[in-house]
Structure formats: C-alpha cells, structure tokens
Design an enzyme around this catalytic site. Structure first.
Site, PDB file in Angstrom:
ATOM      1  CB  SER A   3     101.632  12.673 -16.510  1.00  0.00           C
ATOM      2  OG  SER A   3     102.159  12.243 -15.289  1.00  0.00           O
ATOM      3  CG  ASP A  51     103.433   8.712  -9.546  1.00  0.00           C
ATOM      4  OD1 ASP A  51     104.358   9.090  -8.807  1.00  0.00           O
ATOM      5  OD2 ASP A  51     103.145   9.286 -10.618  1.00  0.00           O
ATOM      6  N   GLY A 110     104.329  18.976  -7.980  1.00  0.00           N
ATOM      7  CA  GLY A 110     105.729  18.878  -8.390  1.00  0.00           C
ATOM      8  C   GLY A 110     105.863  18.932  -9.903  1.00  0.00           C
TER       9      GLY A 110
HETATM   10  C1  S3P Z   1     105.611  12.755 -13.399  1.00  0.00           C
HETATM   11  C2  S3P Z   1     106.790  12.091 -13.181  1.00  0.00           C
HETATM   12  C3  S3P Z   1     107.090  11.351 -11.952  1.00  0.00           C
HETATM   13  C4  S3P Z   1     105.826  11.080 -11.140  1.00  0.00           C
HETATM   14  C5  S3P Z   1     104.942  12.279 -11.042  1.00  0.00           C
HETATM   15  C6  S3P Z   1     104.513  12.752 -12.414  1.00  0.00           C
HETATM   16  C7  S3P Z   1     105.424  13.492 -14.664  1.00  0.00           C
HETATM   17  O1  S3P Z   1     107.970  12.126 -11.158  1.00  0.00           O
HETATM   18  O2  S3P Z   1     106.168  10.631  -9.854  1.00  0.00           O
HETATM   19  O3  S3P Z   1     103.784  11.992 -10.290  1.00  0.00           O
HETATM   20  O4  S3P Z   1     104.274  13.874 -14.968  1.00  0.00           O
HETATM   21  O5  S3P Z   1     106.410  13.689 -15.378  1.00  0.00           O
HETATM   22  P1  S3P Z   1     109.575  11.998 -11.300  1.00  0.00           P
HETATM   23  O6  S3P Z   1     109.931  12.533 -12.624  1.00  0.00           O
HETATM   24  O7  S3P Z   1     110.100  12.854 -10.176  1.00  0.00           O
HETATM   25  O8  S3P Z   1     109.863  10.549 -11.122  1.00  0.00           O
END
Ligand code: S3P
Length: 446
Positions: free
Chosen positions: A28, A321, A100
C-alpha cells in the site's frame, strides 16, 4: 523463452520457522510513494520500495504519463515529480495488471486531469467492483465510465475542474477514501470523506510527509484542493500483510522462534496481531520506532497453542488482507473460530471466503463459508496429493497461495498448490525466503 503458464508450490509437511527475516516493502505504501512523488515538486528518494508486480504497475503507469523515475534497484527509487498539473497523456490504455489499489487510487488522481485515460487490468481485476469509486467521482464532476456491470475498463475523459464533496463511505475502504482524497487535490474547495470504521491511513500520513495539509477529526478526513506537494525522502516499512504468513506459520509450527524485522505496525493494519493474540499467540513487538512517518517494530513470534475465537468485527478492516493466513491459524486452533462482518472478502483478488473454504475442505478441515464470513473448526490438516482432485487451487490469488503454503507446516502429508504465479504481485521471492527459515517449499513451473 518459453512462457510459464503455471507456478505450483510443493510443500513437504512439518518443520519449524527459525531465525530473522525482512519481508519486502509494504504494498500500500509503495503504491502511494510513486503516486504522490510523481505529482510533487522536486525529487523524492524512496527506499524499501516493493518490487512486486502491483507496485511496478503503478510505477510503469506514471512513466507513461511522462514522469522520470530511476530504479527500482534494491528497493531504491528516485522520482522527479512533475507537480500537480504536470502529468501528460499516455500513448494508450494503462494496464494495471492484478492491482485493485492502482486502479482505484489512479481513477481519483486521473479524474481531474486535462487529458483522457483508459485503465485496464487482468481477468481478476476486471471482475472487481469499481462503482464504489466511479459514483462518488462522478458526483464531483468527473467524466468516468465503467462497463455495464460496473467493472473495468474505466474510461476517464478530461474535465476543466472537479467540485469538492462531503462523502460518507458506505463501505470501510481505504482505496475509496484514498481515491477521493486524491481527486480532492484537483477540486475547488474542501473535500471530506467519512469512514464507517477505521481503515488504513497511509495516504493521509504520506500527504502530510509531502507537506500537504490534511485535517482528521475522528472518522472524517478533509483536504483542500490546489495545494502543493514537496518532494521528500520516504522509507517504506516491511509489509505486515506479507509478515502475516510467518506470524501464523511460526505460531502453528512447533519449536518456532522467528523475528521479522522493521515491519510496519500502523494501528490501522495490526488486526492480524490483535486477532492472533486473542487466539493465544506469543507475539512480541521489539524496538518500536517511527520511520518515514509510519510506526515500525521488529516482531518476535514463537510457537503457541492457539484456540478458536469469535473474531471481533471491529478488527475486520484492520486485518482485511490477512484472513487467508488467519483461516489457516483457525484450522490449526483448538475449537471453533467464527468470522462475521467480512463480506468484502468476496470481492478481493478472488472470492476469499469460497476459495479458502474449498482449500480447507480439501485438507479435511470443517469450514463453512457464509455470506459475510466463515466458521472453521480446528482439526488435523491432511494432505492434498493423496486426496481426490489433487492440488489446492489458489485461483491466481497471491494471498491464498501463500496461506496454503504455510499450512504445510502442520499438514500430515505433502501439500500442493496450483496457480501461484501472482505471488509475484505482493511478495517476490516468497518461496526462497520461506525455505530459508525452515518451510519445506519447492516451486514447480510448468
Ligand atoms: C488497500 C486497501 C484495502 C486492501 C488492499 C490495499 C490500500 O482494500 O484490501 O489490499 O492500499 O488502500 P479496500 O480499500 O478495498 O478494503
């Protein structure tokens, strides 16, 4: 060179985890380090950057928008920022692979630009819900399109400006919060986002490190558009989400004593430690310190006999996660573990409730998937080679692959896992590092 189409993990049963280890940089934080340094003024020097496919997809996207980036080399990156308005149009769609975070955060950062972009991703990313970001962005005046089912590709058209917004998020999502804060940099006036439960606050911390003013009051975070970010030095801590596999591994494997170095222990990320401790884990935080605006510690973990628990719902966003790894802990614990309030797990890189339940069942563990969680009864883990159907299918989900690899420490026979190539997205070198501290893991490429 022949194309590798599958990577399998073969794990021999038993063993213990011993020694010291530094897992790769936080995913992140690595994403955000590139995004913010690209739109900052002056140079940013990053160390500890995660050289995994997801963060590299973010890095490549900014190179294609005209940002000069040196590295990464041994976790070191130098970014020559172009300022808030200095990005240029890429020469085609930006491919964000499996990530994502790249797609959701970039949609916010790109919504207010004066050029068009198209964001694409792999088969898994193309199934994930994007309306959670496109709807609030549209309410800010963005011109952003999804497919009819609300998925990528995302088409973003140029706009002359965005309007600020007060937004109460329906889901506890750091990606949505960060997306809207990044869009807010390009909006007139003050954008505020309220979260229904605390989620990771790396964007807020890092904006502050770049000299950008962010106001946080309880669950509400606000910033004003049109300011400036100033290039700086950033040190990315080791990823607690990668450390999680070893926190669980050393807890469940007898005679283990492992120290994980310089792991990020931001309070919005430590759900895995809190939950494992509730289960009886022996986890010690040593030499707590602040590095690059983030709390960090060395974590010592020793074997413990775990017991099943009801996982407190307030811990869910703080461990979002880590559930693949935590489900393995539950499978090795005495008694029943119940997880509720975690429906978000169904829309991660895979449906992590179903895929984990299927894999646990293959190992002979009673695992009952539910709409918003799972009930797991601890027991003896079998083996996959002998069972019908053979290998566990990770469904291309990095965290599922690593979770079942760790399960091998307590299995009664060999464990084989297929579709593990995406481990590269978050934890390059996982098998080698894990083998170095005592996991009997071998990679087979086909
Ligand atoms: C993340 C937020 C989380 C996490 C992802 C990384 C981020 O997702 O599951 O692996 O870096 O902001 P969500 O915001 O969909 O919960």
């Amino acid at each position: 060179m022949a194309q590798v189409s599958d990577l399998r993990f073969l794990v021999t049963p038993g063993g213990s985890l011993q020694g010291r280890l530094r897992v790769p940089g936080d995913k992140s934080i690595s994403h955000r380090s590139i995004m913010l340094s690209a739109i900052a003024e002056g140079e940013t020097h990053i160390t500890g950057f995660l050289e995994g496919a997801d963060a590299l997809a973010t890095l490549a996207a900014f190179r294609r928008m005209g940002v000069e980036i040196e590295g990464p080399s041994d976790g070191e990156v130098r970014v020559r920022g172009v300022g808030l308005r200095g990005l240029s149009a890429p020469d085609g769609p930006l491919d964000l692979g499996n990530s994502g975070t790249s797609m959701r955060l970039l949609s916010g950062l790109l919504a207010g630009q004066s050029f068009a972009t198209t964001l694409i991703g792999d088969a898994s990313l193309t199934k994930r819900p994007m309306r959670r970001v496109t709807e609030p962005l549209a309410a800010m005046g963005a011109r952003i399109q999804t497919t009819e089912t609300g998925t990528a590709p995302l088409g973003i058209e140029p706009v002359s400006s965005l309007s600020s917004m007060q937004y109460a998020m329906p889901v506890a999502s750091a990606q949505v919060k960060s997306c809207l804060l990044l869009a807010g940099l390009y909006a007139d006036g003050e954008t505020c986002v309220t979260e229904p439960a605390p989620t990771r606050d790396h964007t807020e911390r890092m904006l502050t490190a770049f000299g950008y003013s962010v106001r946080t009051h309880g669950s509400r975070v606000c910033l004003k558009g049109g300011g400036r970010l100033q290039g700086c030095r950033l040190r990315v801590p080791a990823d607690i989400s990668s450390a999680a596999f070893f926190l669980v591994g050393a807890s469940i494997a007898p005679d283990s004593d492992l120290t994980l170095e310089s792991v990020g222990i931001n309070p919005t990320r430590v759900g895995v430690i809190n939950i494992l401790r509730l289960m009886g884990a022996d986890i010690e935080l040593i030499d707590r310190r602040i590095e690059g605006g983030e709390p960090v510690a060395d974590i010592r973990v020793r074997s413990a006999s775990l017991k099943g628990i009801r996982i407190p719902e307030d811990q869910v966003p703080l461990a979002i996660d880590e559930f693949p790894a935590l489900f393995i802990a539950a499978a090795c614990a005495e008694g029943e573990t119940l997880l509720t309030g975690a429906e978000e797990l169904r829309v991660k890189e895979s449906d992590r409730i179903q895929v984990m339940a299927d894999g646990l069942a293959r190992l002979g563990i009673e695992a009952e998937p539910r709409a918003d969680g799972m009930r797991i009864v601890g027991g003896t883990l079998g083996s996959t080679l002998a069972s019908e159907g053979g290998a566990i299918d990770a469904h291309g989900d990095h965290r599922i692959a690593m979770a079942f690899a760790i399960a091998g420490l307590r299995a009664s026979g060999p464990v084989e896992i297929r579709d593990c190539l995406n481990v590269e997205t978050s934890f390059p070198g996982f098998a080698g590092l894990a083998a170095g501290i005592g996991l009997g893991i071998r990679e087979v490429r086909a």
